[in-house]
Structures are given as structure tokens and as C-alpha cells.
Design a protein around this motif. Structure first.
Motif, mmCIF file in Angstrom:
data_model
loop_
_atom_site.group_PDB
_atom_site.id
_atom_site.type_symbol
_atom_site.label_atom_id
_atom_site.label_comp_id
_atom_site.label_asym_id
_atom_site.label_seq_id
_atom_site.Cartn_x
_atom_site.Cartn_y
_atom_site.Cartn_z
ATOM 1 N N LEU A 77 -12.289 -8.254 0.375
ATOM 2 C CA LEU A 77 -11.566 -6.986 0.370
ATOM 3 C C LEU A 77 -12.394 -5.843 0.931
ATOM 4 O O LEU A 77 -11.834 -4.817 1.349
ATOM 5 N N TYR A 107 -3.375 -1.408 4.907
ATOM 6 C CA TYR A 107 -2.226 -2.312 4.809
ATOM 7 C C TYR A 107 -0.997 -1.668 5.453
ATOM 8 O O TYR A 107 -0.867 -0.438 5.479
ATOM 9 N N VAL A 146 -7.001 1.914 2.723
ATOM 10 C CA VAL A 146 -7.252 1.475 1.355
ATOM 11 C C VAL A 146 -7.509 2.664 0.444
ATOM 12 O O VAL A 146 -7.100 2.678 -0.727
ATOM 13 N N HIS A 154 -5.837 -1.808 -3.035
ATOM 14 C CA HIS A 154 -5.563 -3.158 -2.528
ATOM 15 C C HIS A 154 -4.273 -3.690 -3.145
ATOM 16 O O HIS A 154 -4.023 -3.520 -4.341
#
Length: 232
Positions: free
Chosen positions: A98, A104, A144, A149
Motif C-alpha cells: 500500500l 484510487y 490516498v 486505502h
């Protein structure tokens, strides 16, 4: 040095912090939701993920009208969580994976399903079914630092307002940490790489004029319209 022609401009994806994310490569994880694996006629397992690759230039932004591609009568949607890589590495440990995520986004892996199945049944690569112009629509990438996450939360797709795919990210067979660790064994991941993490059950065909919306909890929606058949 004199070039024979101008090189292609880099593909730049929008982000929610006002900057642009240069796209390098796409790695797409196959059959990463059990129900989707079953609807494709396969048994889900966790032996190891598998993936295919796509060109960066298949990425188009939310709001685009994408041409219905030639050579198919079965053009299908696949809603996906997309991981944007911001830190490179090879043989990345799962517990460190991560740390390599920049952000994302919502995504689509549009597929010429008839060509994919034909290739699959003949034991051939999937390129003609998957690596197609405008086949990787991408929503705005959230860093992020903004969203954290993502391991749970709704993932949903509608066509003309009708829900077609509806699942939760916690149904991923191989979560984000696993796919980053696995892909990095075969390739050195680099900043700008995108990982499309797989689609839930409910995939289906669209036609010209259809409006597709992908929604993932905490992320910006992705909207595309299917245009007429590509001619140029």
C-alpha cells in the motif's frame, strides 16, 4: 536528432487535487470476484491472480463518448476499482504494497466479449477482445491522502439508470495488497502504472446511445456514453 513524425503525447489522467497523473501502463486483473468468475464459467480460487495488459492510450476521461468498436456484436462493460501506482518497485512485499499506491479511481474495462471468448476457446491471447481503443475509461483519481486505502465499500454500475452490477470491494478474491505484490514479481511497477482490479458479476452488453455510470463509495463517479460505430 530528427524524428520521422511527432511522438505521441503522454496520456494524462485527471486527479481530484488539480494535478494530472501521467499514465504509463495498465495491468488488469482477471476474474477477481467469485460470482463473476462463475458467470464466466470458471471456478474461483486463490492460487494466484492472473492479469492482462492494455495500452495507456486506451484510457479516456469521465464524460467521454466512446465509439462502439468494430468487429464485435457483444460490447460489454466491466466496472472496476483502479489503483494508481505512485512509487515503483519489484518483488514488493504484501505488507509494503500500500506504500506504493498514489490513489484510487473508478474505471471501466470495456470488452469485445465475442472476440475474447473466441480467443480464449482457441488458447490465444485476449488482445483483440480487451486492448481496444477507448476501452479503459477512468474517473478522477483521488490521492490516498484524501480517501485513505479502499478495502470495503459499494461498487455499482448502471446502464441508462438501471443497476446492472452491485457488489462490495470486500468481495475481491485478491485485494489491492495481493495484486500489487503479485504483479511486481513479473514486472517492475513504475509510477504512472494503473491496476484495474477486476469486476463483479453482472457484466453485459451495451449498444450505441447507452449511458454507463460507475460508482464506488468514496470516489468520483465515472460516466461514459456509447457512441456510434467507429469508422476512422
Amino acid at each position: 536528432m530528427t524524428l520521422d513524425f511527432a511522438p505521441q503525447a503522454p496520456v494524462l489522467a485527471a486527479t481530484t487535487d488539480g494535478r494530472e497523473f501521467p499514465v504509463r501502463r495498465l495491468f488488469c486483473i482477471g476474474r477477481n470476484y467469485a460470482a463473476h468468475a462463475r458467470e464466466m464459467g470458471k471456478d474461483p480460487d486463490r492460487e494466484a491472480p492472473f492479469y492482462f495488459t492494455k495500452w495507456a492510450e486506451t484510457v479516456v476521461p469521465s464524460g467521454s463518448t466512446i465509439a462502439y468498436p468494430p468487429l464485435t456484436a457483444n460490447f460489454q462493460y466491466e466496472a472496476e476499482l483502479v489503483v494508481a501506482v505512485g512509487k515503483g518497485g519489484r518483488n514488493i512485499a504484501r505488507e509494503d504494497a500500500l506504500d506504493h499506491v498514489w490513489g484510487y479511481a473508478t474505471g471501466l474495462d470495456m470488452t469485445r466479449r465475442d472476440l475474447q471468448f473466441e480467443a480464449r476457446d482457441k488458447g490465444r491471447p485476449w488482445d483483440t477482445g480487451k486492448n481496444v481503443e477507448q476501452s479503459s475509461p477512468l474517473g478522477a483519481i483521488h490521492p490516498v491522502s484524501e480517501v485513505g486505502h479502499l478495502s470495503t465499500g459499494s461498487i455499482r454500475l448502471t446502464v441508462n439508470g438501471e443497476v446492472k452490477q452491485d457488489a462490495d470491494l470486500d468481495e475481491l478474491i485478491w485485494p489491492v495488497e495481493d495484486v500489487i505484490a503479485y504483479v511486481s514479481q513479473g514486472y517492475r511497477l513504475e509510477p504512472g502504472d494503473l491496476i484495474y482490479t477486476g469486476t463483479p458479476a453482472g457484466v453485459g452488453a451495451v449498444v450505441s446511445g447507452d449511458v454507463i455510470v460507475v460508482s464506488i463509495a468514496g470516489l468520483s463517479d465515472l460516466t461514459v456514453t456509447v457512441g456510434p460505430l467507429a469508422h476512422d
